[in-house]
Design a protein around this motif. Structure first.
Motif, PDB file in Angstrom:
ATOM      1  N   ASP A  43      85.987 -22.692  31.880  1.00 17.48           N
ATOM      2  CA  ASP A  43      87.273 -22.511  31.198  1.00 17.48           C
ATOM      3  C   ASP A  43      88.043 -21.319  31.770  1.00 17.48           C
ATOM      4  N   GLY A  44      87.959 -21.176  33.099  1.00 16.82           N
ATOM      5  CA  GLY A  44      88.743 -20.157  33.794  1.00 16.82           C
ATOM      6  C   GLY A  44      88.100 -18.800  33.940  1.00 16.82           C
ATOM      7  N   ARG A  45      86.894 -18.594  33.406  1.00 16.03           N
ATOM      8  CA  ARG A  45      86.229 -17.281  33.542  1.00 16.03           C
ATOM      9  C   ARG A  45      84.889 -17.421  34.249  1.00 16.03           C
ATOM     10  N   LEU A  46      84.553 -16.389  35.013  1.00 12.54           N
ATOM     11  CA  LEU A  46      83.305 -16.364  35.764  1.00 12.54           C
ATOM     12  C   LEU A  46      82.125 -16.248  34.813  1.00 12.54           C
ATOM     13  N   SER A  54      78.476 -25.362  25.796  1.00 11.85           N
ATOM     14  CA  SER A  54      78.622 -25.731  24.385  1.00 11.85           C
ATOM     15  C   SER A  54      79.687 -26.814  24.234  1.00 11.85           C
ATOM     16  N   ARG A  55      79.794 -27.365  23.055  1.00 11.37           N
ATOM     17  CA  ARG A  55      80.761 -28.428  22.799  1.00 11.37           C
ATOM     18  C   ARG A  55      82.199 -27.910  22.836  1.00 11.37           C
ATOM     19  N   ASP A  56      82.358 -26.577  22.765  1.00 17.03           N
ATOM     20  CA  ASP A  56      83.702 -25.988  22.802  1.00 17.03           C
ATOM     21  C   ASP A  56      84.247 -25.865  24.220  1.00 17.03           C
ATOM     22  N   ASN A  57      83.375 -25.996  25.219  1.00 22.10           N
ATOM     23  CA  ASN A  57      83.817 -25.848  26.598  1.00 22.10           C
ATOM     24  C   ASN A  57      84.584 -27.080  27.076  1.00 22.10           C
ATOM     25  N   ARG A  58      85.531 -26.830  27.981  1.00 23.04           N
ATOM     26  CA  ARG A  58      86.401 -27.912  28.447  1.00 23.04           C
ATOM     27  C   ARG A  58      86.260 -28.187  29.948  1.00 23.04           C
ATOM     28  N   VAL A  59      86.269 -27.112  30.767  1.00 23.56           N
ATOM     29  CA  VAL A  59      86.279 -27.307  32.222  1.00 23.56           C
ATOM     30  C   VAL A  59      85.233 -26.405  32.885  1.00 23.56           C
ATOM     31  N   LEU A  60      84.368 -27.000  33.696  1.00 23.74           N
ATOM     32  CA  LEU A  60      83.378 -26.275  34.488  1.00 23.74           C
ATOM     33  C   LEU A  60      83.709 -26.503  35.956  1.00 23.74           C
ATOM     34  N   GLU A  61      83.893 -25.405  36.689  1.00 19.57           N
ATOM     35  CA  GLU A  61      84.241 -25.508  38.110  1.00 19.57           C
ATOM     36  C   GLU A  61      83.190 -24.826  38.964  1.00 19.57           C
ATOM     37  N   PHE A  62      82.725 -25.524  40.001  1.00 19.49           N
ATOM     38  CA  PHE A  62      81.791 -24.966  40.970  1.00 19.49           C
ATOM     39  C   PHE A  62      82.566 -24.550  42.214  1.00 19.49           C
ATOM     40  N   VAL A  63      82.331 -23.297  42.664  1.00 16.08           N
ATOM     41  CA  VAL A  63      83.067 -22.759  43.810  1.00 16.08           C
ATOM     42  C   VAL A  63      82.086 -22.134  44.788  1.00 16.08           C
TER      43      VAL A  63
END
Length: 218
Positions: A43-46, A54-63
Motif C-alpha cells: 500500500d505504498g510503504r516499504l 491482512s484483509r485491510d491491505n490492497r496492493v503489494l508490489e515487488f521491486v
C-alpha cells in the motif's frame, strides 16, 4: 478480500491475507516472474518481506532492490520497526533478544540481520539466556541480575545482536562509541567478561575473526 500483487508490468489479484510476503513471493514467482531478491511495498510503504498480510491491505508490489531509489534508512525508531516488520515478527524478535529499551534507534545493519534471521526458518536459533541493559549496568542471565559496567555491557550487547555471527572489536566500537572507549577491547573481554560472575564468558568464543556466541562450554 483479494490483494492486487504487482511486479513490473505483471499484476493480478489473489486471496493471500494471513500469509507472510516471502511466502507469497515464492508462491507467485512463476506467475508474476518475481525475482529471488526483492523489496516489498505494501500500500505504498516499504515493509519487511516477513510482514504478514491482512484483509485491510490492497496492493503489494515487488521491486528489484538494485538501483531503486527506495532503500533502508540508516537508523530506525521503534515505531518504524513495528510498521516495517509487523506485530507478530516483532514479538518473535523481542523474545529472541531485540532490546528496545536500551536503544532509542536501531542501525540499518541490525535491521538487515533481523530480517535475514526471520526469513531463514530452517536456521536453528542460538539460545543464550542473556539480556543486557547498558544504561542500568545490568546483565541478566537465566533470570538473575548481575552488575556489569557500561563498557562491558555494550560489548556483550554487540555480540548478542550479532546472533551467532562473528563481530570484530572495531565493529563493536563503531556500534557503541559512547560506551566502548578502551582501545584494547580484547583485554576487556579476556580479563573481565570471560571471568564475569554472570557466566556470560562461557558463551563467548574468540578467534582472529573476532568474537561470536557459541554453545555453552563444558
Amino acid at each position: 478480500m483479494s490483494i492486487r500483487v504487482v511486479h513490473g508490468a505483471s499484476e493480478s489479484s489473489f486471496e493471500i491475507s494471513g500469509q507472510p510476503i516471502y511466502f507469497v513471493a515464492e508462491k507467485l514467482r512463476d506467475i508474476l516472474n518475481v525475482p529471488t531478491q526483492f523489496i516489498s511495498y505494501l500500500d505504498g510503504r516499504l515493509v519487511s518481506n516477513n510482514y504478514v498480510l491482512s484483509r485491510d491491505n490492497r496492493v503489494l508490489e515487488f521491486v528489484k532492490p538494485f538501483g531503486h531509489k527506495g532503500g533502508l534508512p540508516d537508523f530506525w525508531s521503534e515505531i518504524e520497526l513495528f510498521e516495517f516488520f509487523g506485530n507478530k515478527a516483532m514479538e518473535r524478535m523481542v523474545e529472541a533478544g531485540l532490546d528496545l529499551e536500551s536503544n532509542s534507534v536501531i542501525p540499518k545493519s541490525e535491521v538487515i540481520s533481523w530480517n535475514d534471521w526471520l526469513q531463514n526458518l530452517e536456521e536453528p536459533r542460538l539460545e543464550i539466556p542473556a539480556r543486557v541493559d547498558i544504561k542500568k549496568e545490568i546483565i541478566q542471565m537465566n533470570g538473575e541480575n548481575y552488575h556489569i559496567d557500561q563498557e562491558m555491557a555494550a560489548i556483550v550487547k554487540s555480540i548478542l545482536d550479532a546472533k551467532g555471527a562473528w563481530i570484530t572489536t572495531a565493529e563493536m566500537q563503531k556500534k557503541y562509541p559512547e560506551y566502548i572507549v578502551n582501545d584494547r577491547v580484547d583485554n576487556v573481554i579476556r580479563r573481565k567478561l570471560y571471568t564475569h560472575k554472570s557466566g556470560i564468558g562461557d558463551y563467548i568464543e574468540g578467534s582472529w575473526r573476532g568474537y561470536h556466541l557459541t554453545s555453552r562450554k563444558e
